[in-house]
Design a protein around this motif. Structure first.
Motif, PDB file in Angstrom:
ATOM      1  N   HIS A  59       0.814  -1.216   0.000  1.00  0.00           N
ATOM      2  CA  HIS A  59       0.000   0.000   0.000  1.00  0.00           C
ATOM      3  C   HIS A  59       0.854   1.276   0.000  1.00  0.00           C
ATOM      4  N   ALA A  60       2.161   1.144   0.041  1.00  0.00           N
ATOM      5  CA  ALA A  60       3.062   2.304   0.101  1.00  0.00           C
ATOM      6  C   ALA A  60       3.595   2.617  -1.297  1.00  0.00           C
ATOM      7  N   LEU A  61       2.714   3.102  -2.148  1.00  0.00           N
ATOM      8  CA  LEU A  61       3.103   3.426  -3.528  1.00  0.00           C
ATOM      9  C   LEU A  61       3.507   4.883  -3.694  1.00  0.00           C
ATOM     10  N   PHE A  62       2.813   5.771  -3.014  1.00  0.00           N
ATOM     11  CA  PHE A  62       3.046   7.210  -3.124  1.00  0.00           C
ATOM     12  C   PHE A  62       3.450   7.740  -1.759  1.00  0.00           C
ATOM     13  N   TYR A  63       4.028   8.938  -1.748  1.00  0.00           N
ATOM     14  CA  TYR A  63       4.300   9.586  -0.471  1.00  0.00           C
ATOM     15  C   TYR A  63       4.170  11.089  -0.607  1.00  0.00           C
ATOM     16  N   GLN A  75       6.987  17.700  -0.274  1.00  0.00           N
ATOM     17  CA  GLN A  75       7.385  16.750  -1.295  1.00  0.00           C
ATOM     18  C   GLN A  75       6.217  15.825  -1.611  1.00  0.00           C
ATOM     19  N   GLY A  76       6.165  15.313  -2.796  1.00  0.00           N
ATOM     20  CA  GLY A  76       5.175  14.314  -3.158  1.00  0.00           C
ATOM     21  C   GLY A  76       5.660  13.590  -4.399  1.00  0.00           C
ATOM     22  N   ASP A  77       5.605  12.257  -4.372  1.00  0.00           N
ATOM     23  CA  ASP A  77       6.142  11.495  -5.495  1.00  0.00           C
ATOM     24  C   ASP A  77       5.781  10.035  -5.294  1.00  0.00           C
ATOM     25  N   LEU A  78       6.255   9.198  -6.211  1.00  0.00           N
ATOM     26  CA  LEU A  78       6.190   7.761  -6.015  1.00  0.00           C
ATOM     27  C   LEU A  78       7.188   7.402  -4.930  1.00  0.00           C
ATOM     28  N   LEU A  79       6.808   6.531  -4.004  1.00  0.00           N
ATOM     29  CA  LEU A  79       7.760   6.058  -3.013  1.00  0.00           C
ATOM     30  C   LEU A  79       8.647   5.037  -3.701  1.00  0.00           C
ATOM     31  N   PRO A  80       9.961   5.186  -3.672  1.00  0.00           N
ATOM     32  CA  PRO A  80      10.838   4.258  -4.398  1.00  0.00           C
ATOM     33  C   PRO A  80      10.531   2.798  -4.061  1.00  0.00           C
ATOM     34  N   ALA A  81      10.544   1.946  -5.092  1.00  0.00           N
ATOM     35  CA  ALA A  81      10.221   0.521  -4.924  1.00  0.00           C
ATOM     36  C   ALA A  81      11.420  -0.299  -4.477  1.00  0.00           C
ATOM     37  N   ARG A  82      12.603   0.296  -4.441  1.00  0.00           N
ATOM     38  CA  ARG A  82      13.817  -0.436  -4.066  1.00  0.00           C
ATOM     39  C   ARG A  82      13.787  -0.799  -2.580  1.00  0.00           C
ATOM     40  N   GLN A  83      14.571  -1.789  -2.207  1.00  0.00           N
ATOM     41  CA  GLN A  83      14.745  -2.147  -0.803  1.00  0.00           C
ATOM     42  C   GLN A  83      15.705  -1.147  -0.155  1.00  0.00           C
ATOM     43  N   GLY A  84      15.615  -0.997   1.141  1.00  0.00           N
ATOM     44  CA  GLY A  84      16.483  -0.071   1.859  1.00  0.00           C
ATOM     45  C   GLY A  84      15.778   1.240   2.144  1.00  0.00           C
ATOM     46  N   LYS A  85      16.565   2.278   2.437  1.00  0.00           N
ATOM     47  CA  LYS A  85      16.000   3.577   2.793  1.00  0.00           C
ATOM     48  C   LYS A  85      15.307   4.210   1.596  1.00  0.00           C
ATOM     49  N   VAL A  86      14.026   4.602   1.784  1.00  0.00           N
ATOM     50  CA  VAL A  86      13.248   5.218   0.703  1.00  0.00           C
ATOM     51  C   VAL A  86      12.818   6.646   1.026  1.00  0.00           C
ATOM     52  N   TYR A  87      13.014   7.068   2.274  1.00  0.00           N
ATOM     53  CA  TYR A  87      12.725   8.458   2.665  1.00  0.00           C
ATOM     54  C   TYR A  87      13.609   8.813   3.853  1.00  0.00           C
ATOM     55  N   ASP A  88      14.095  10.042   3.856  1.00  0.00           N
ATOM     56  CA  ASP A  88      15.022  10.507   4.875  1.00  0.00           C
ATOM     57  C   ASP A  88      14.787  12.004   5.057  1.00  0.00           C
ATOM     58  N   SER A  89      14.257  12.410   6.215  1.00  0.00           N
ATOM     59  CA  SER A  89      13.936  13.826   6.418  1.00  0.00           C
ATOM     60  C   SER A  89      15.170  14.720   6.486  1.00  0.00           C
ATOM     61  N   ALA A  90      16.346  14.144   6.634  1.00  0.00           N
ATOM     62  CA  ALA A  90      17.567  14.954   6.657  1.00  0.00           C
ATOM     63  C   ALA A  90      17.991  15.383   5.258  1.00  0.00           C
TER      64      ALA A  90
END
Length: 173
Positions: A59-63, A75-90
């Motif tokens: 269910h985590a397709l967009f952010y 920000q708004g976009d597709l949430l990256p489909a790769r494994q690992g860190k996909v968002y970082d507020s820094a």
């Protein structure tokens, strides 16, 4: 039924650290957390307090994310489909009114369901200027949303309080 709210409170302790968690759940599923932490007596050193929120990755397709209450860094976009860190507020969302790595909002979802974390301010958080206060990691079938409430060593002489909220959707009308 009419709109209502349910309140709960719990106390936790680890050594000389005391944590009080107050929760208010509103009729539409909005959950407000007020966390107070500090020494039972004297002082206590705190290095890290984190909250992990495991979400279904399917269910985590967009952010969407916001770094401040003035809306200058949304920000708004597709949430990256790769494994690992996909968002970082820094690095993705820089705040201008709070700690620079704080994110006041992180939302993820698909076309039918969603989940949102929000906080009005970083008051009570103890976060570094070089590390994310909020991050998301794709781990197999899960997206783990991490709230790094305390992320640096600090000697507490008294209690500190912070607030954040969670909301899942779709919302009840």
């Amino acid at each position: 039924a009419k709109p209502t709210a349910v309140e709960a409170r719990t106390e936790l302790a680890a050594g000389n650290l005391k944590i009080s968690l107050e929760t208010v759940v509103e009729y539409d599923g909005f959950v407000l957390y007020r966390l107070t932490y500090g020494p039972k007596k004297g002082t206590v050193a705190v290095d890290r307090i984190r909250v992990k929120l495991p979400l279904a990755a399917k269910h985590a397709l967009f952010y969407s994310a916001a770094g401040d209450t003035q809306g200058t860094c949304i920000q708004g976009d597709l949430l990256p489909a790769r494994q690992g860190k996909v968002y970082d507020s820094a690095s993705v969302t820089r705040s201008v009114c709070c700690s620079p790595t704080f994110a006041s909002l992180f939302w993820t979802g698909d076309h039918d369901v969603c989940f949102c974390y929000a906080a009005d301010s970083d008051k009570g958080w103890l976060i570094r200027d070089d590390a994310p206060a909020v991050e998301a990691w794709r781990e197999g079938d899960t997206v783990a949303l991490w709230l790094n409430l305390v992320d640096k060593r600090f000697e507490l002489k008294g209690p500190r309080t912070l607030e954040f909220a969670l909301q899942a959707g779709p919302l009840k009308p």
